[in-house]
Design an enzyme around this catalytic site. Sequence first.
Site, PDB file in Angstrom:
ATOM      1  N   ILE A  48      34.464  37.659  36.193  1.00  0.00           N
ATOM      2  CA  ILE A  48      33.448  38.028  35.206  1.00  0.00           C
ATOM      3  C   ILE A  48      32.476  38.985  35.889  1.00  0.00           C
ATOM      4  CG2 ILE A  48      31.660  37.172  33.645  1.00  0.00           C
ATOM      5  CD1 ILE A  48      33.133  34.408  33.766  1.00  0.00           C
ATOM      6  N   GLU A  49      32.549  40.251  35.458  1.00  0.00           N
ATOM      7  CA  GLU A  49      31.740  41.283  36.121  1.00  0.00           C
ATOM      8  C   GLU A  49      30.377  41.427  35.441  1.00  0.00           C
ATOM      9  OE1 GLU A  49      34.383  44.715  36.362  1.00  0.00           O
ATOM     10  OE2 GLU A  49      35.495  43.718  37.975  1.00  0.00           O
ATOM     11  N   CYS A  58      34.274  35.992  41.086  1.00  0.00           N
ATOM     12  CA  CYS A  58      35.735  36.040  41.121  1.00  0.00           C
ATOM     13  C   CYS A  58      36.355  34.915  40.289  1.00  0.00           C
ATOM     14  CB  CYS A  58      36.230  35.870  42.551  1.00  0.00           C
ATOM     15  SG  CYS A  58      35.795  37.207  43.661  1.00  0.00           S
ATOM     16  N   GLU A  60      38.797  32.924  41.073  1.00  0.00           N
ATOM     17  CA  GLU A  60      39.049  31.692  41.839  1.00  0.00           C
ATOM     18  C   GLU A  60      37.823  30.787  41.813  1.00  0.00           C
ATOM     19  OE1 GLU A  60      39.592  34.814  42.742  1.00  0.00           O
ATOM     20  OE2 GLU A  60      41.076  34.984  44.338  1.00  0.00           O
ATOM     21  N   CYS A  89      39.614  36.829  47.998  1.00  0.00           N
ATOM     22  CA  CYS A  89      38.608  37.387  48.907  1.00  0.00           C
ATOM     23  C   CYS A  89      38.043  36.312  49.840  1.00  0.00           C
ATOM     24  CB  CYS A  89      37.480  38.044  48.102  1.00  0.00           C
ATOM     25  SG  CYS A  89      36.258  36.866  47.480  1.00  0.00           S
ATOM     26  N   CYS A  92      35.814  33.513  48.266  1.00  0.00           N
ATOM     27  CA  CYS A  92      36.586  32.477  47.561  1.00  0.00           C
ATOM     28  C   CYS A  92      37.295  31.559  48.556  1.00  0.00           C
ATOM     29  CB  CYS A  92      37.592  33.118  46.608  1.00  0.00           C
ATOM     30  SG  CYS A  92      36.765  33.917  45.218  1.00  0.00           S
TER      31      CYS A  92
HETATM   32  N1  THU Z   1      38.183  39.581  42.403  1.00  0.00           N
HETATM   33  C1  THU Z   1      38.564  38.303  42.088  1.00  0.00           C
HETATM   34  O1  THU Z   1      38.406  37.854  40.940  1.00  0.00           O
HETATM   35  N2  THU Z   1      39.099  37.542  43.069  1.00  0.00           N
HETATM   36  C2  THU Z   1      39.287  37.953  44.347  1.00  0.00           C
HETATM   37  O2  THU Z   1      39.641  37.147  45.187  1.00  0.00           O
HETATM   38  C3  THU Z   1      39.085  39.357  44.702  1.00  0.00           C
HETATM   39  C4  THU Z   1      38.325  40.161  43.722  1.00  0.00           C
HETATM   40  C5  THU Z   1      37.591  40.411  41.348  1.00  0.00           C
HETATM   41  C6  THU Z   1      36.144  40.752  41.535  1.00  0.00           C
HETATM   42  C7  THU Z   1      36.014  42.027  40.740  1.00  0.00           C
HETATM   43  O3  THU Z   1      35.781  41.680  39.381  1.00  0.00           O
HETATM   44  C8  THU Z   1      37.397  42.669  40.810  1.00  0.00           C
HETATM   45  O4  THU Z   1      38.267  41.642  41.257  1.00  0.00           O
HETATM   46  C9  THU Z   1      37.459  43.846  41.772  1.00  0.00           C
HETATM   47  O5  THU Z   1      36.923  43.517  43.003  1.00  0.00           O
END
Ligand code: THU
Length: 134
Positions: A48-49, A58, A60, A89, A92
């Site tokens: 969710i940005e 993220c 996860e 990442c 997470c």
């Molecule tokens: N993102 C994740 O949801 N999980 C990760 O482990 C790596 C990155 C998302 C964050 C952002 O919305 C998009 O991926 C690009 O970084």
Amino acid sequence: MKLDQEKKQELLKSASQVRQWAYVPYSNYAVGAALLTASGRIYDGVNIENAAYPVTICAERVAIFKAVSNGERDFQAIAVVTRNGGMPCGSCRQVMAEFSPNMAVIVADENENVVSETTLSDLLPGAFRSDSLV
Ligand code: THU
């Protein structure tokens, strides 16, 4: 506990299906996650940005926080699906280590082809945990 093939497929399907709800107007990189608890339940999550970029969360962590806020702290496995099989990442991984340092981590692409199947302890060896706080 070994994850059976059927549960693994169920997790991958769940992560893949929930991905449609990712809110990604900035990166256009949708992530779906599905977390299997020791009690056998599945919690899913998406990234969710936010216009204030660092506020983004993220997929996860959404799945893990949903589980924790329902009283679950013991996790067997997490499946993560992205268009290209990107890995979880560091933040997470740290959150996973807080609760279940030996959980399985399954990463797949948008066709549910598994690109990595490993454990959190391999992804984050020597994690900082509560026992470090002495
Ligand atoms: N993102 C994740 O949801 N999980 C990760 O482990 C790596 C990155 C998302 C964050 C952002 O919305 C998009 O991926 C690009 O970084």
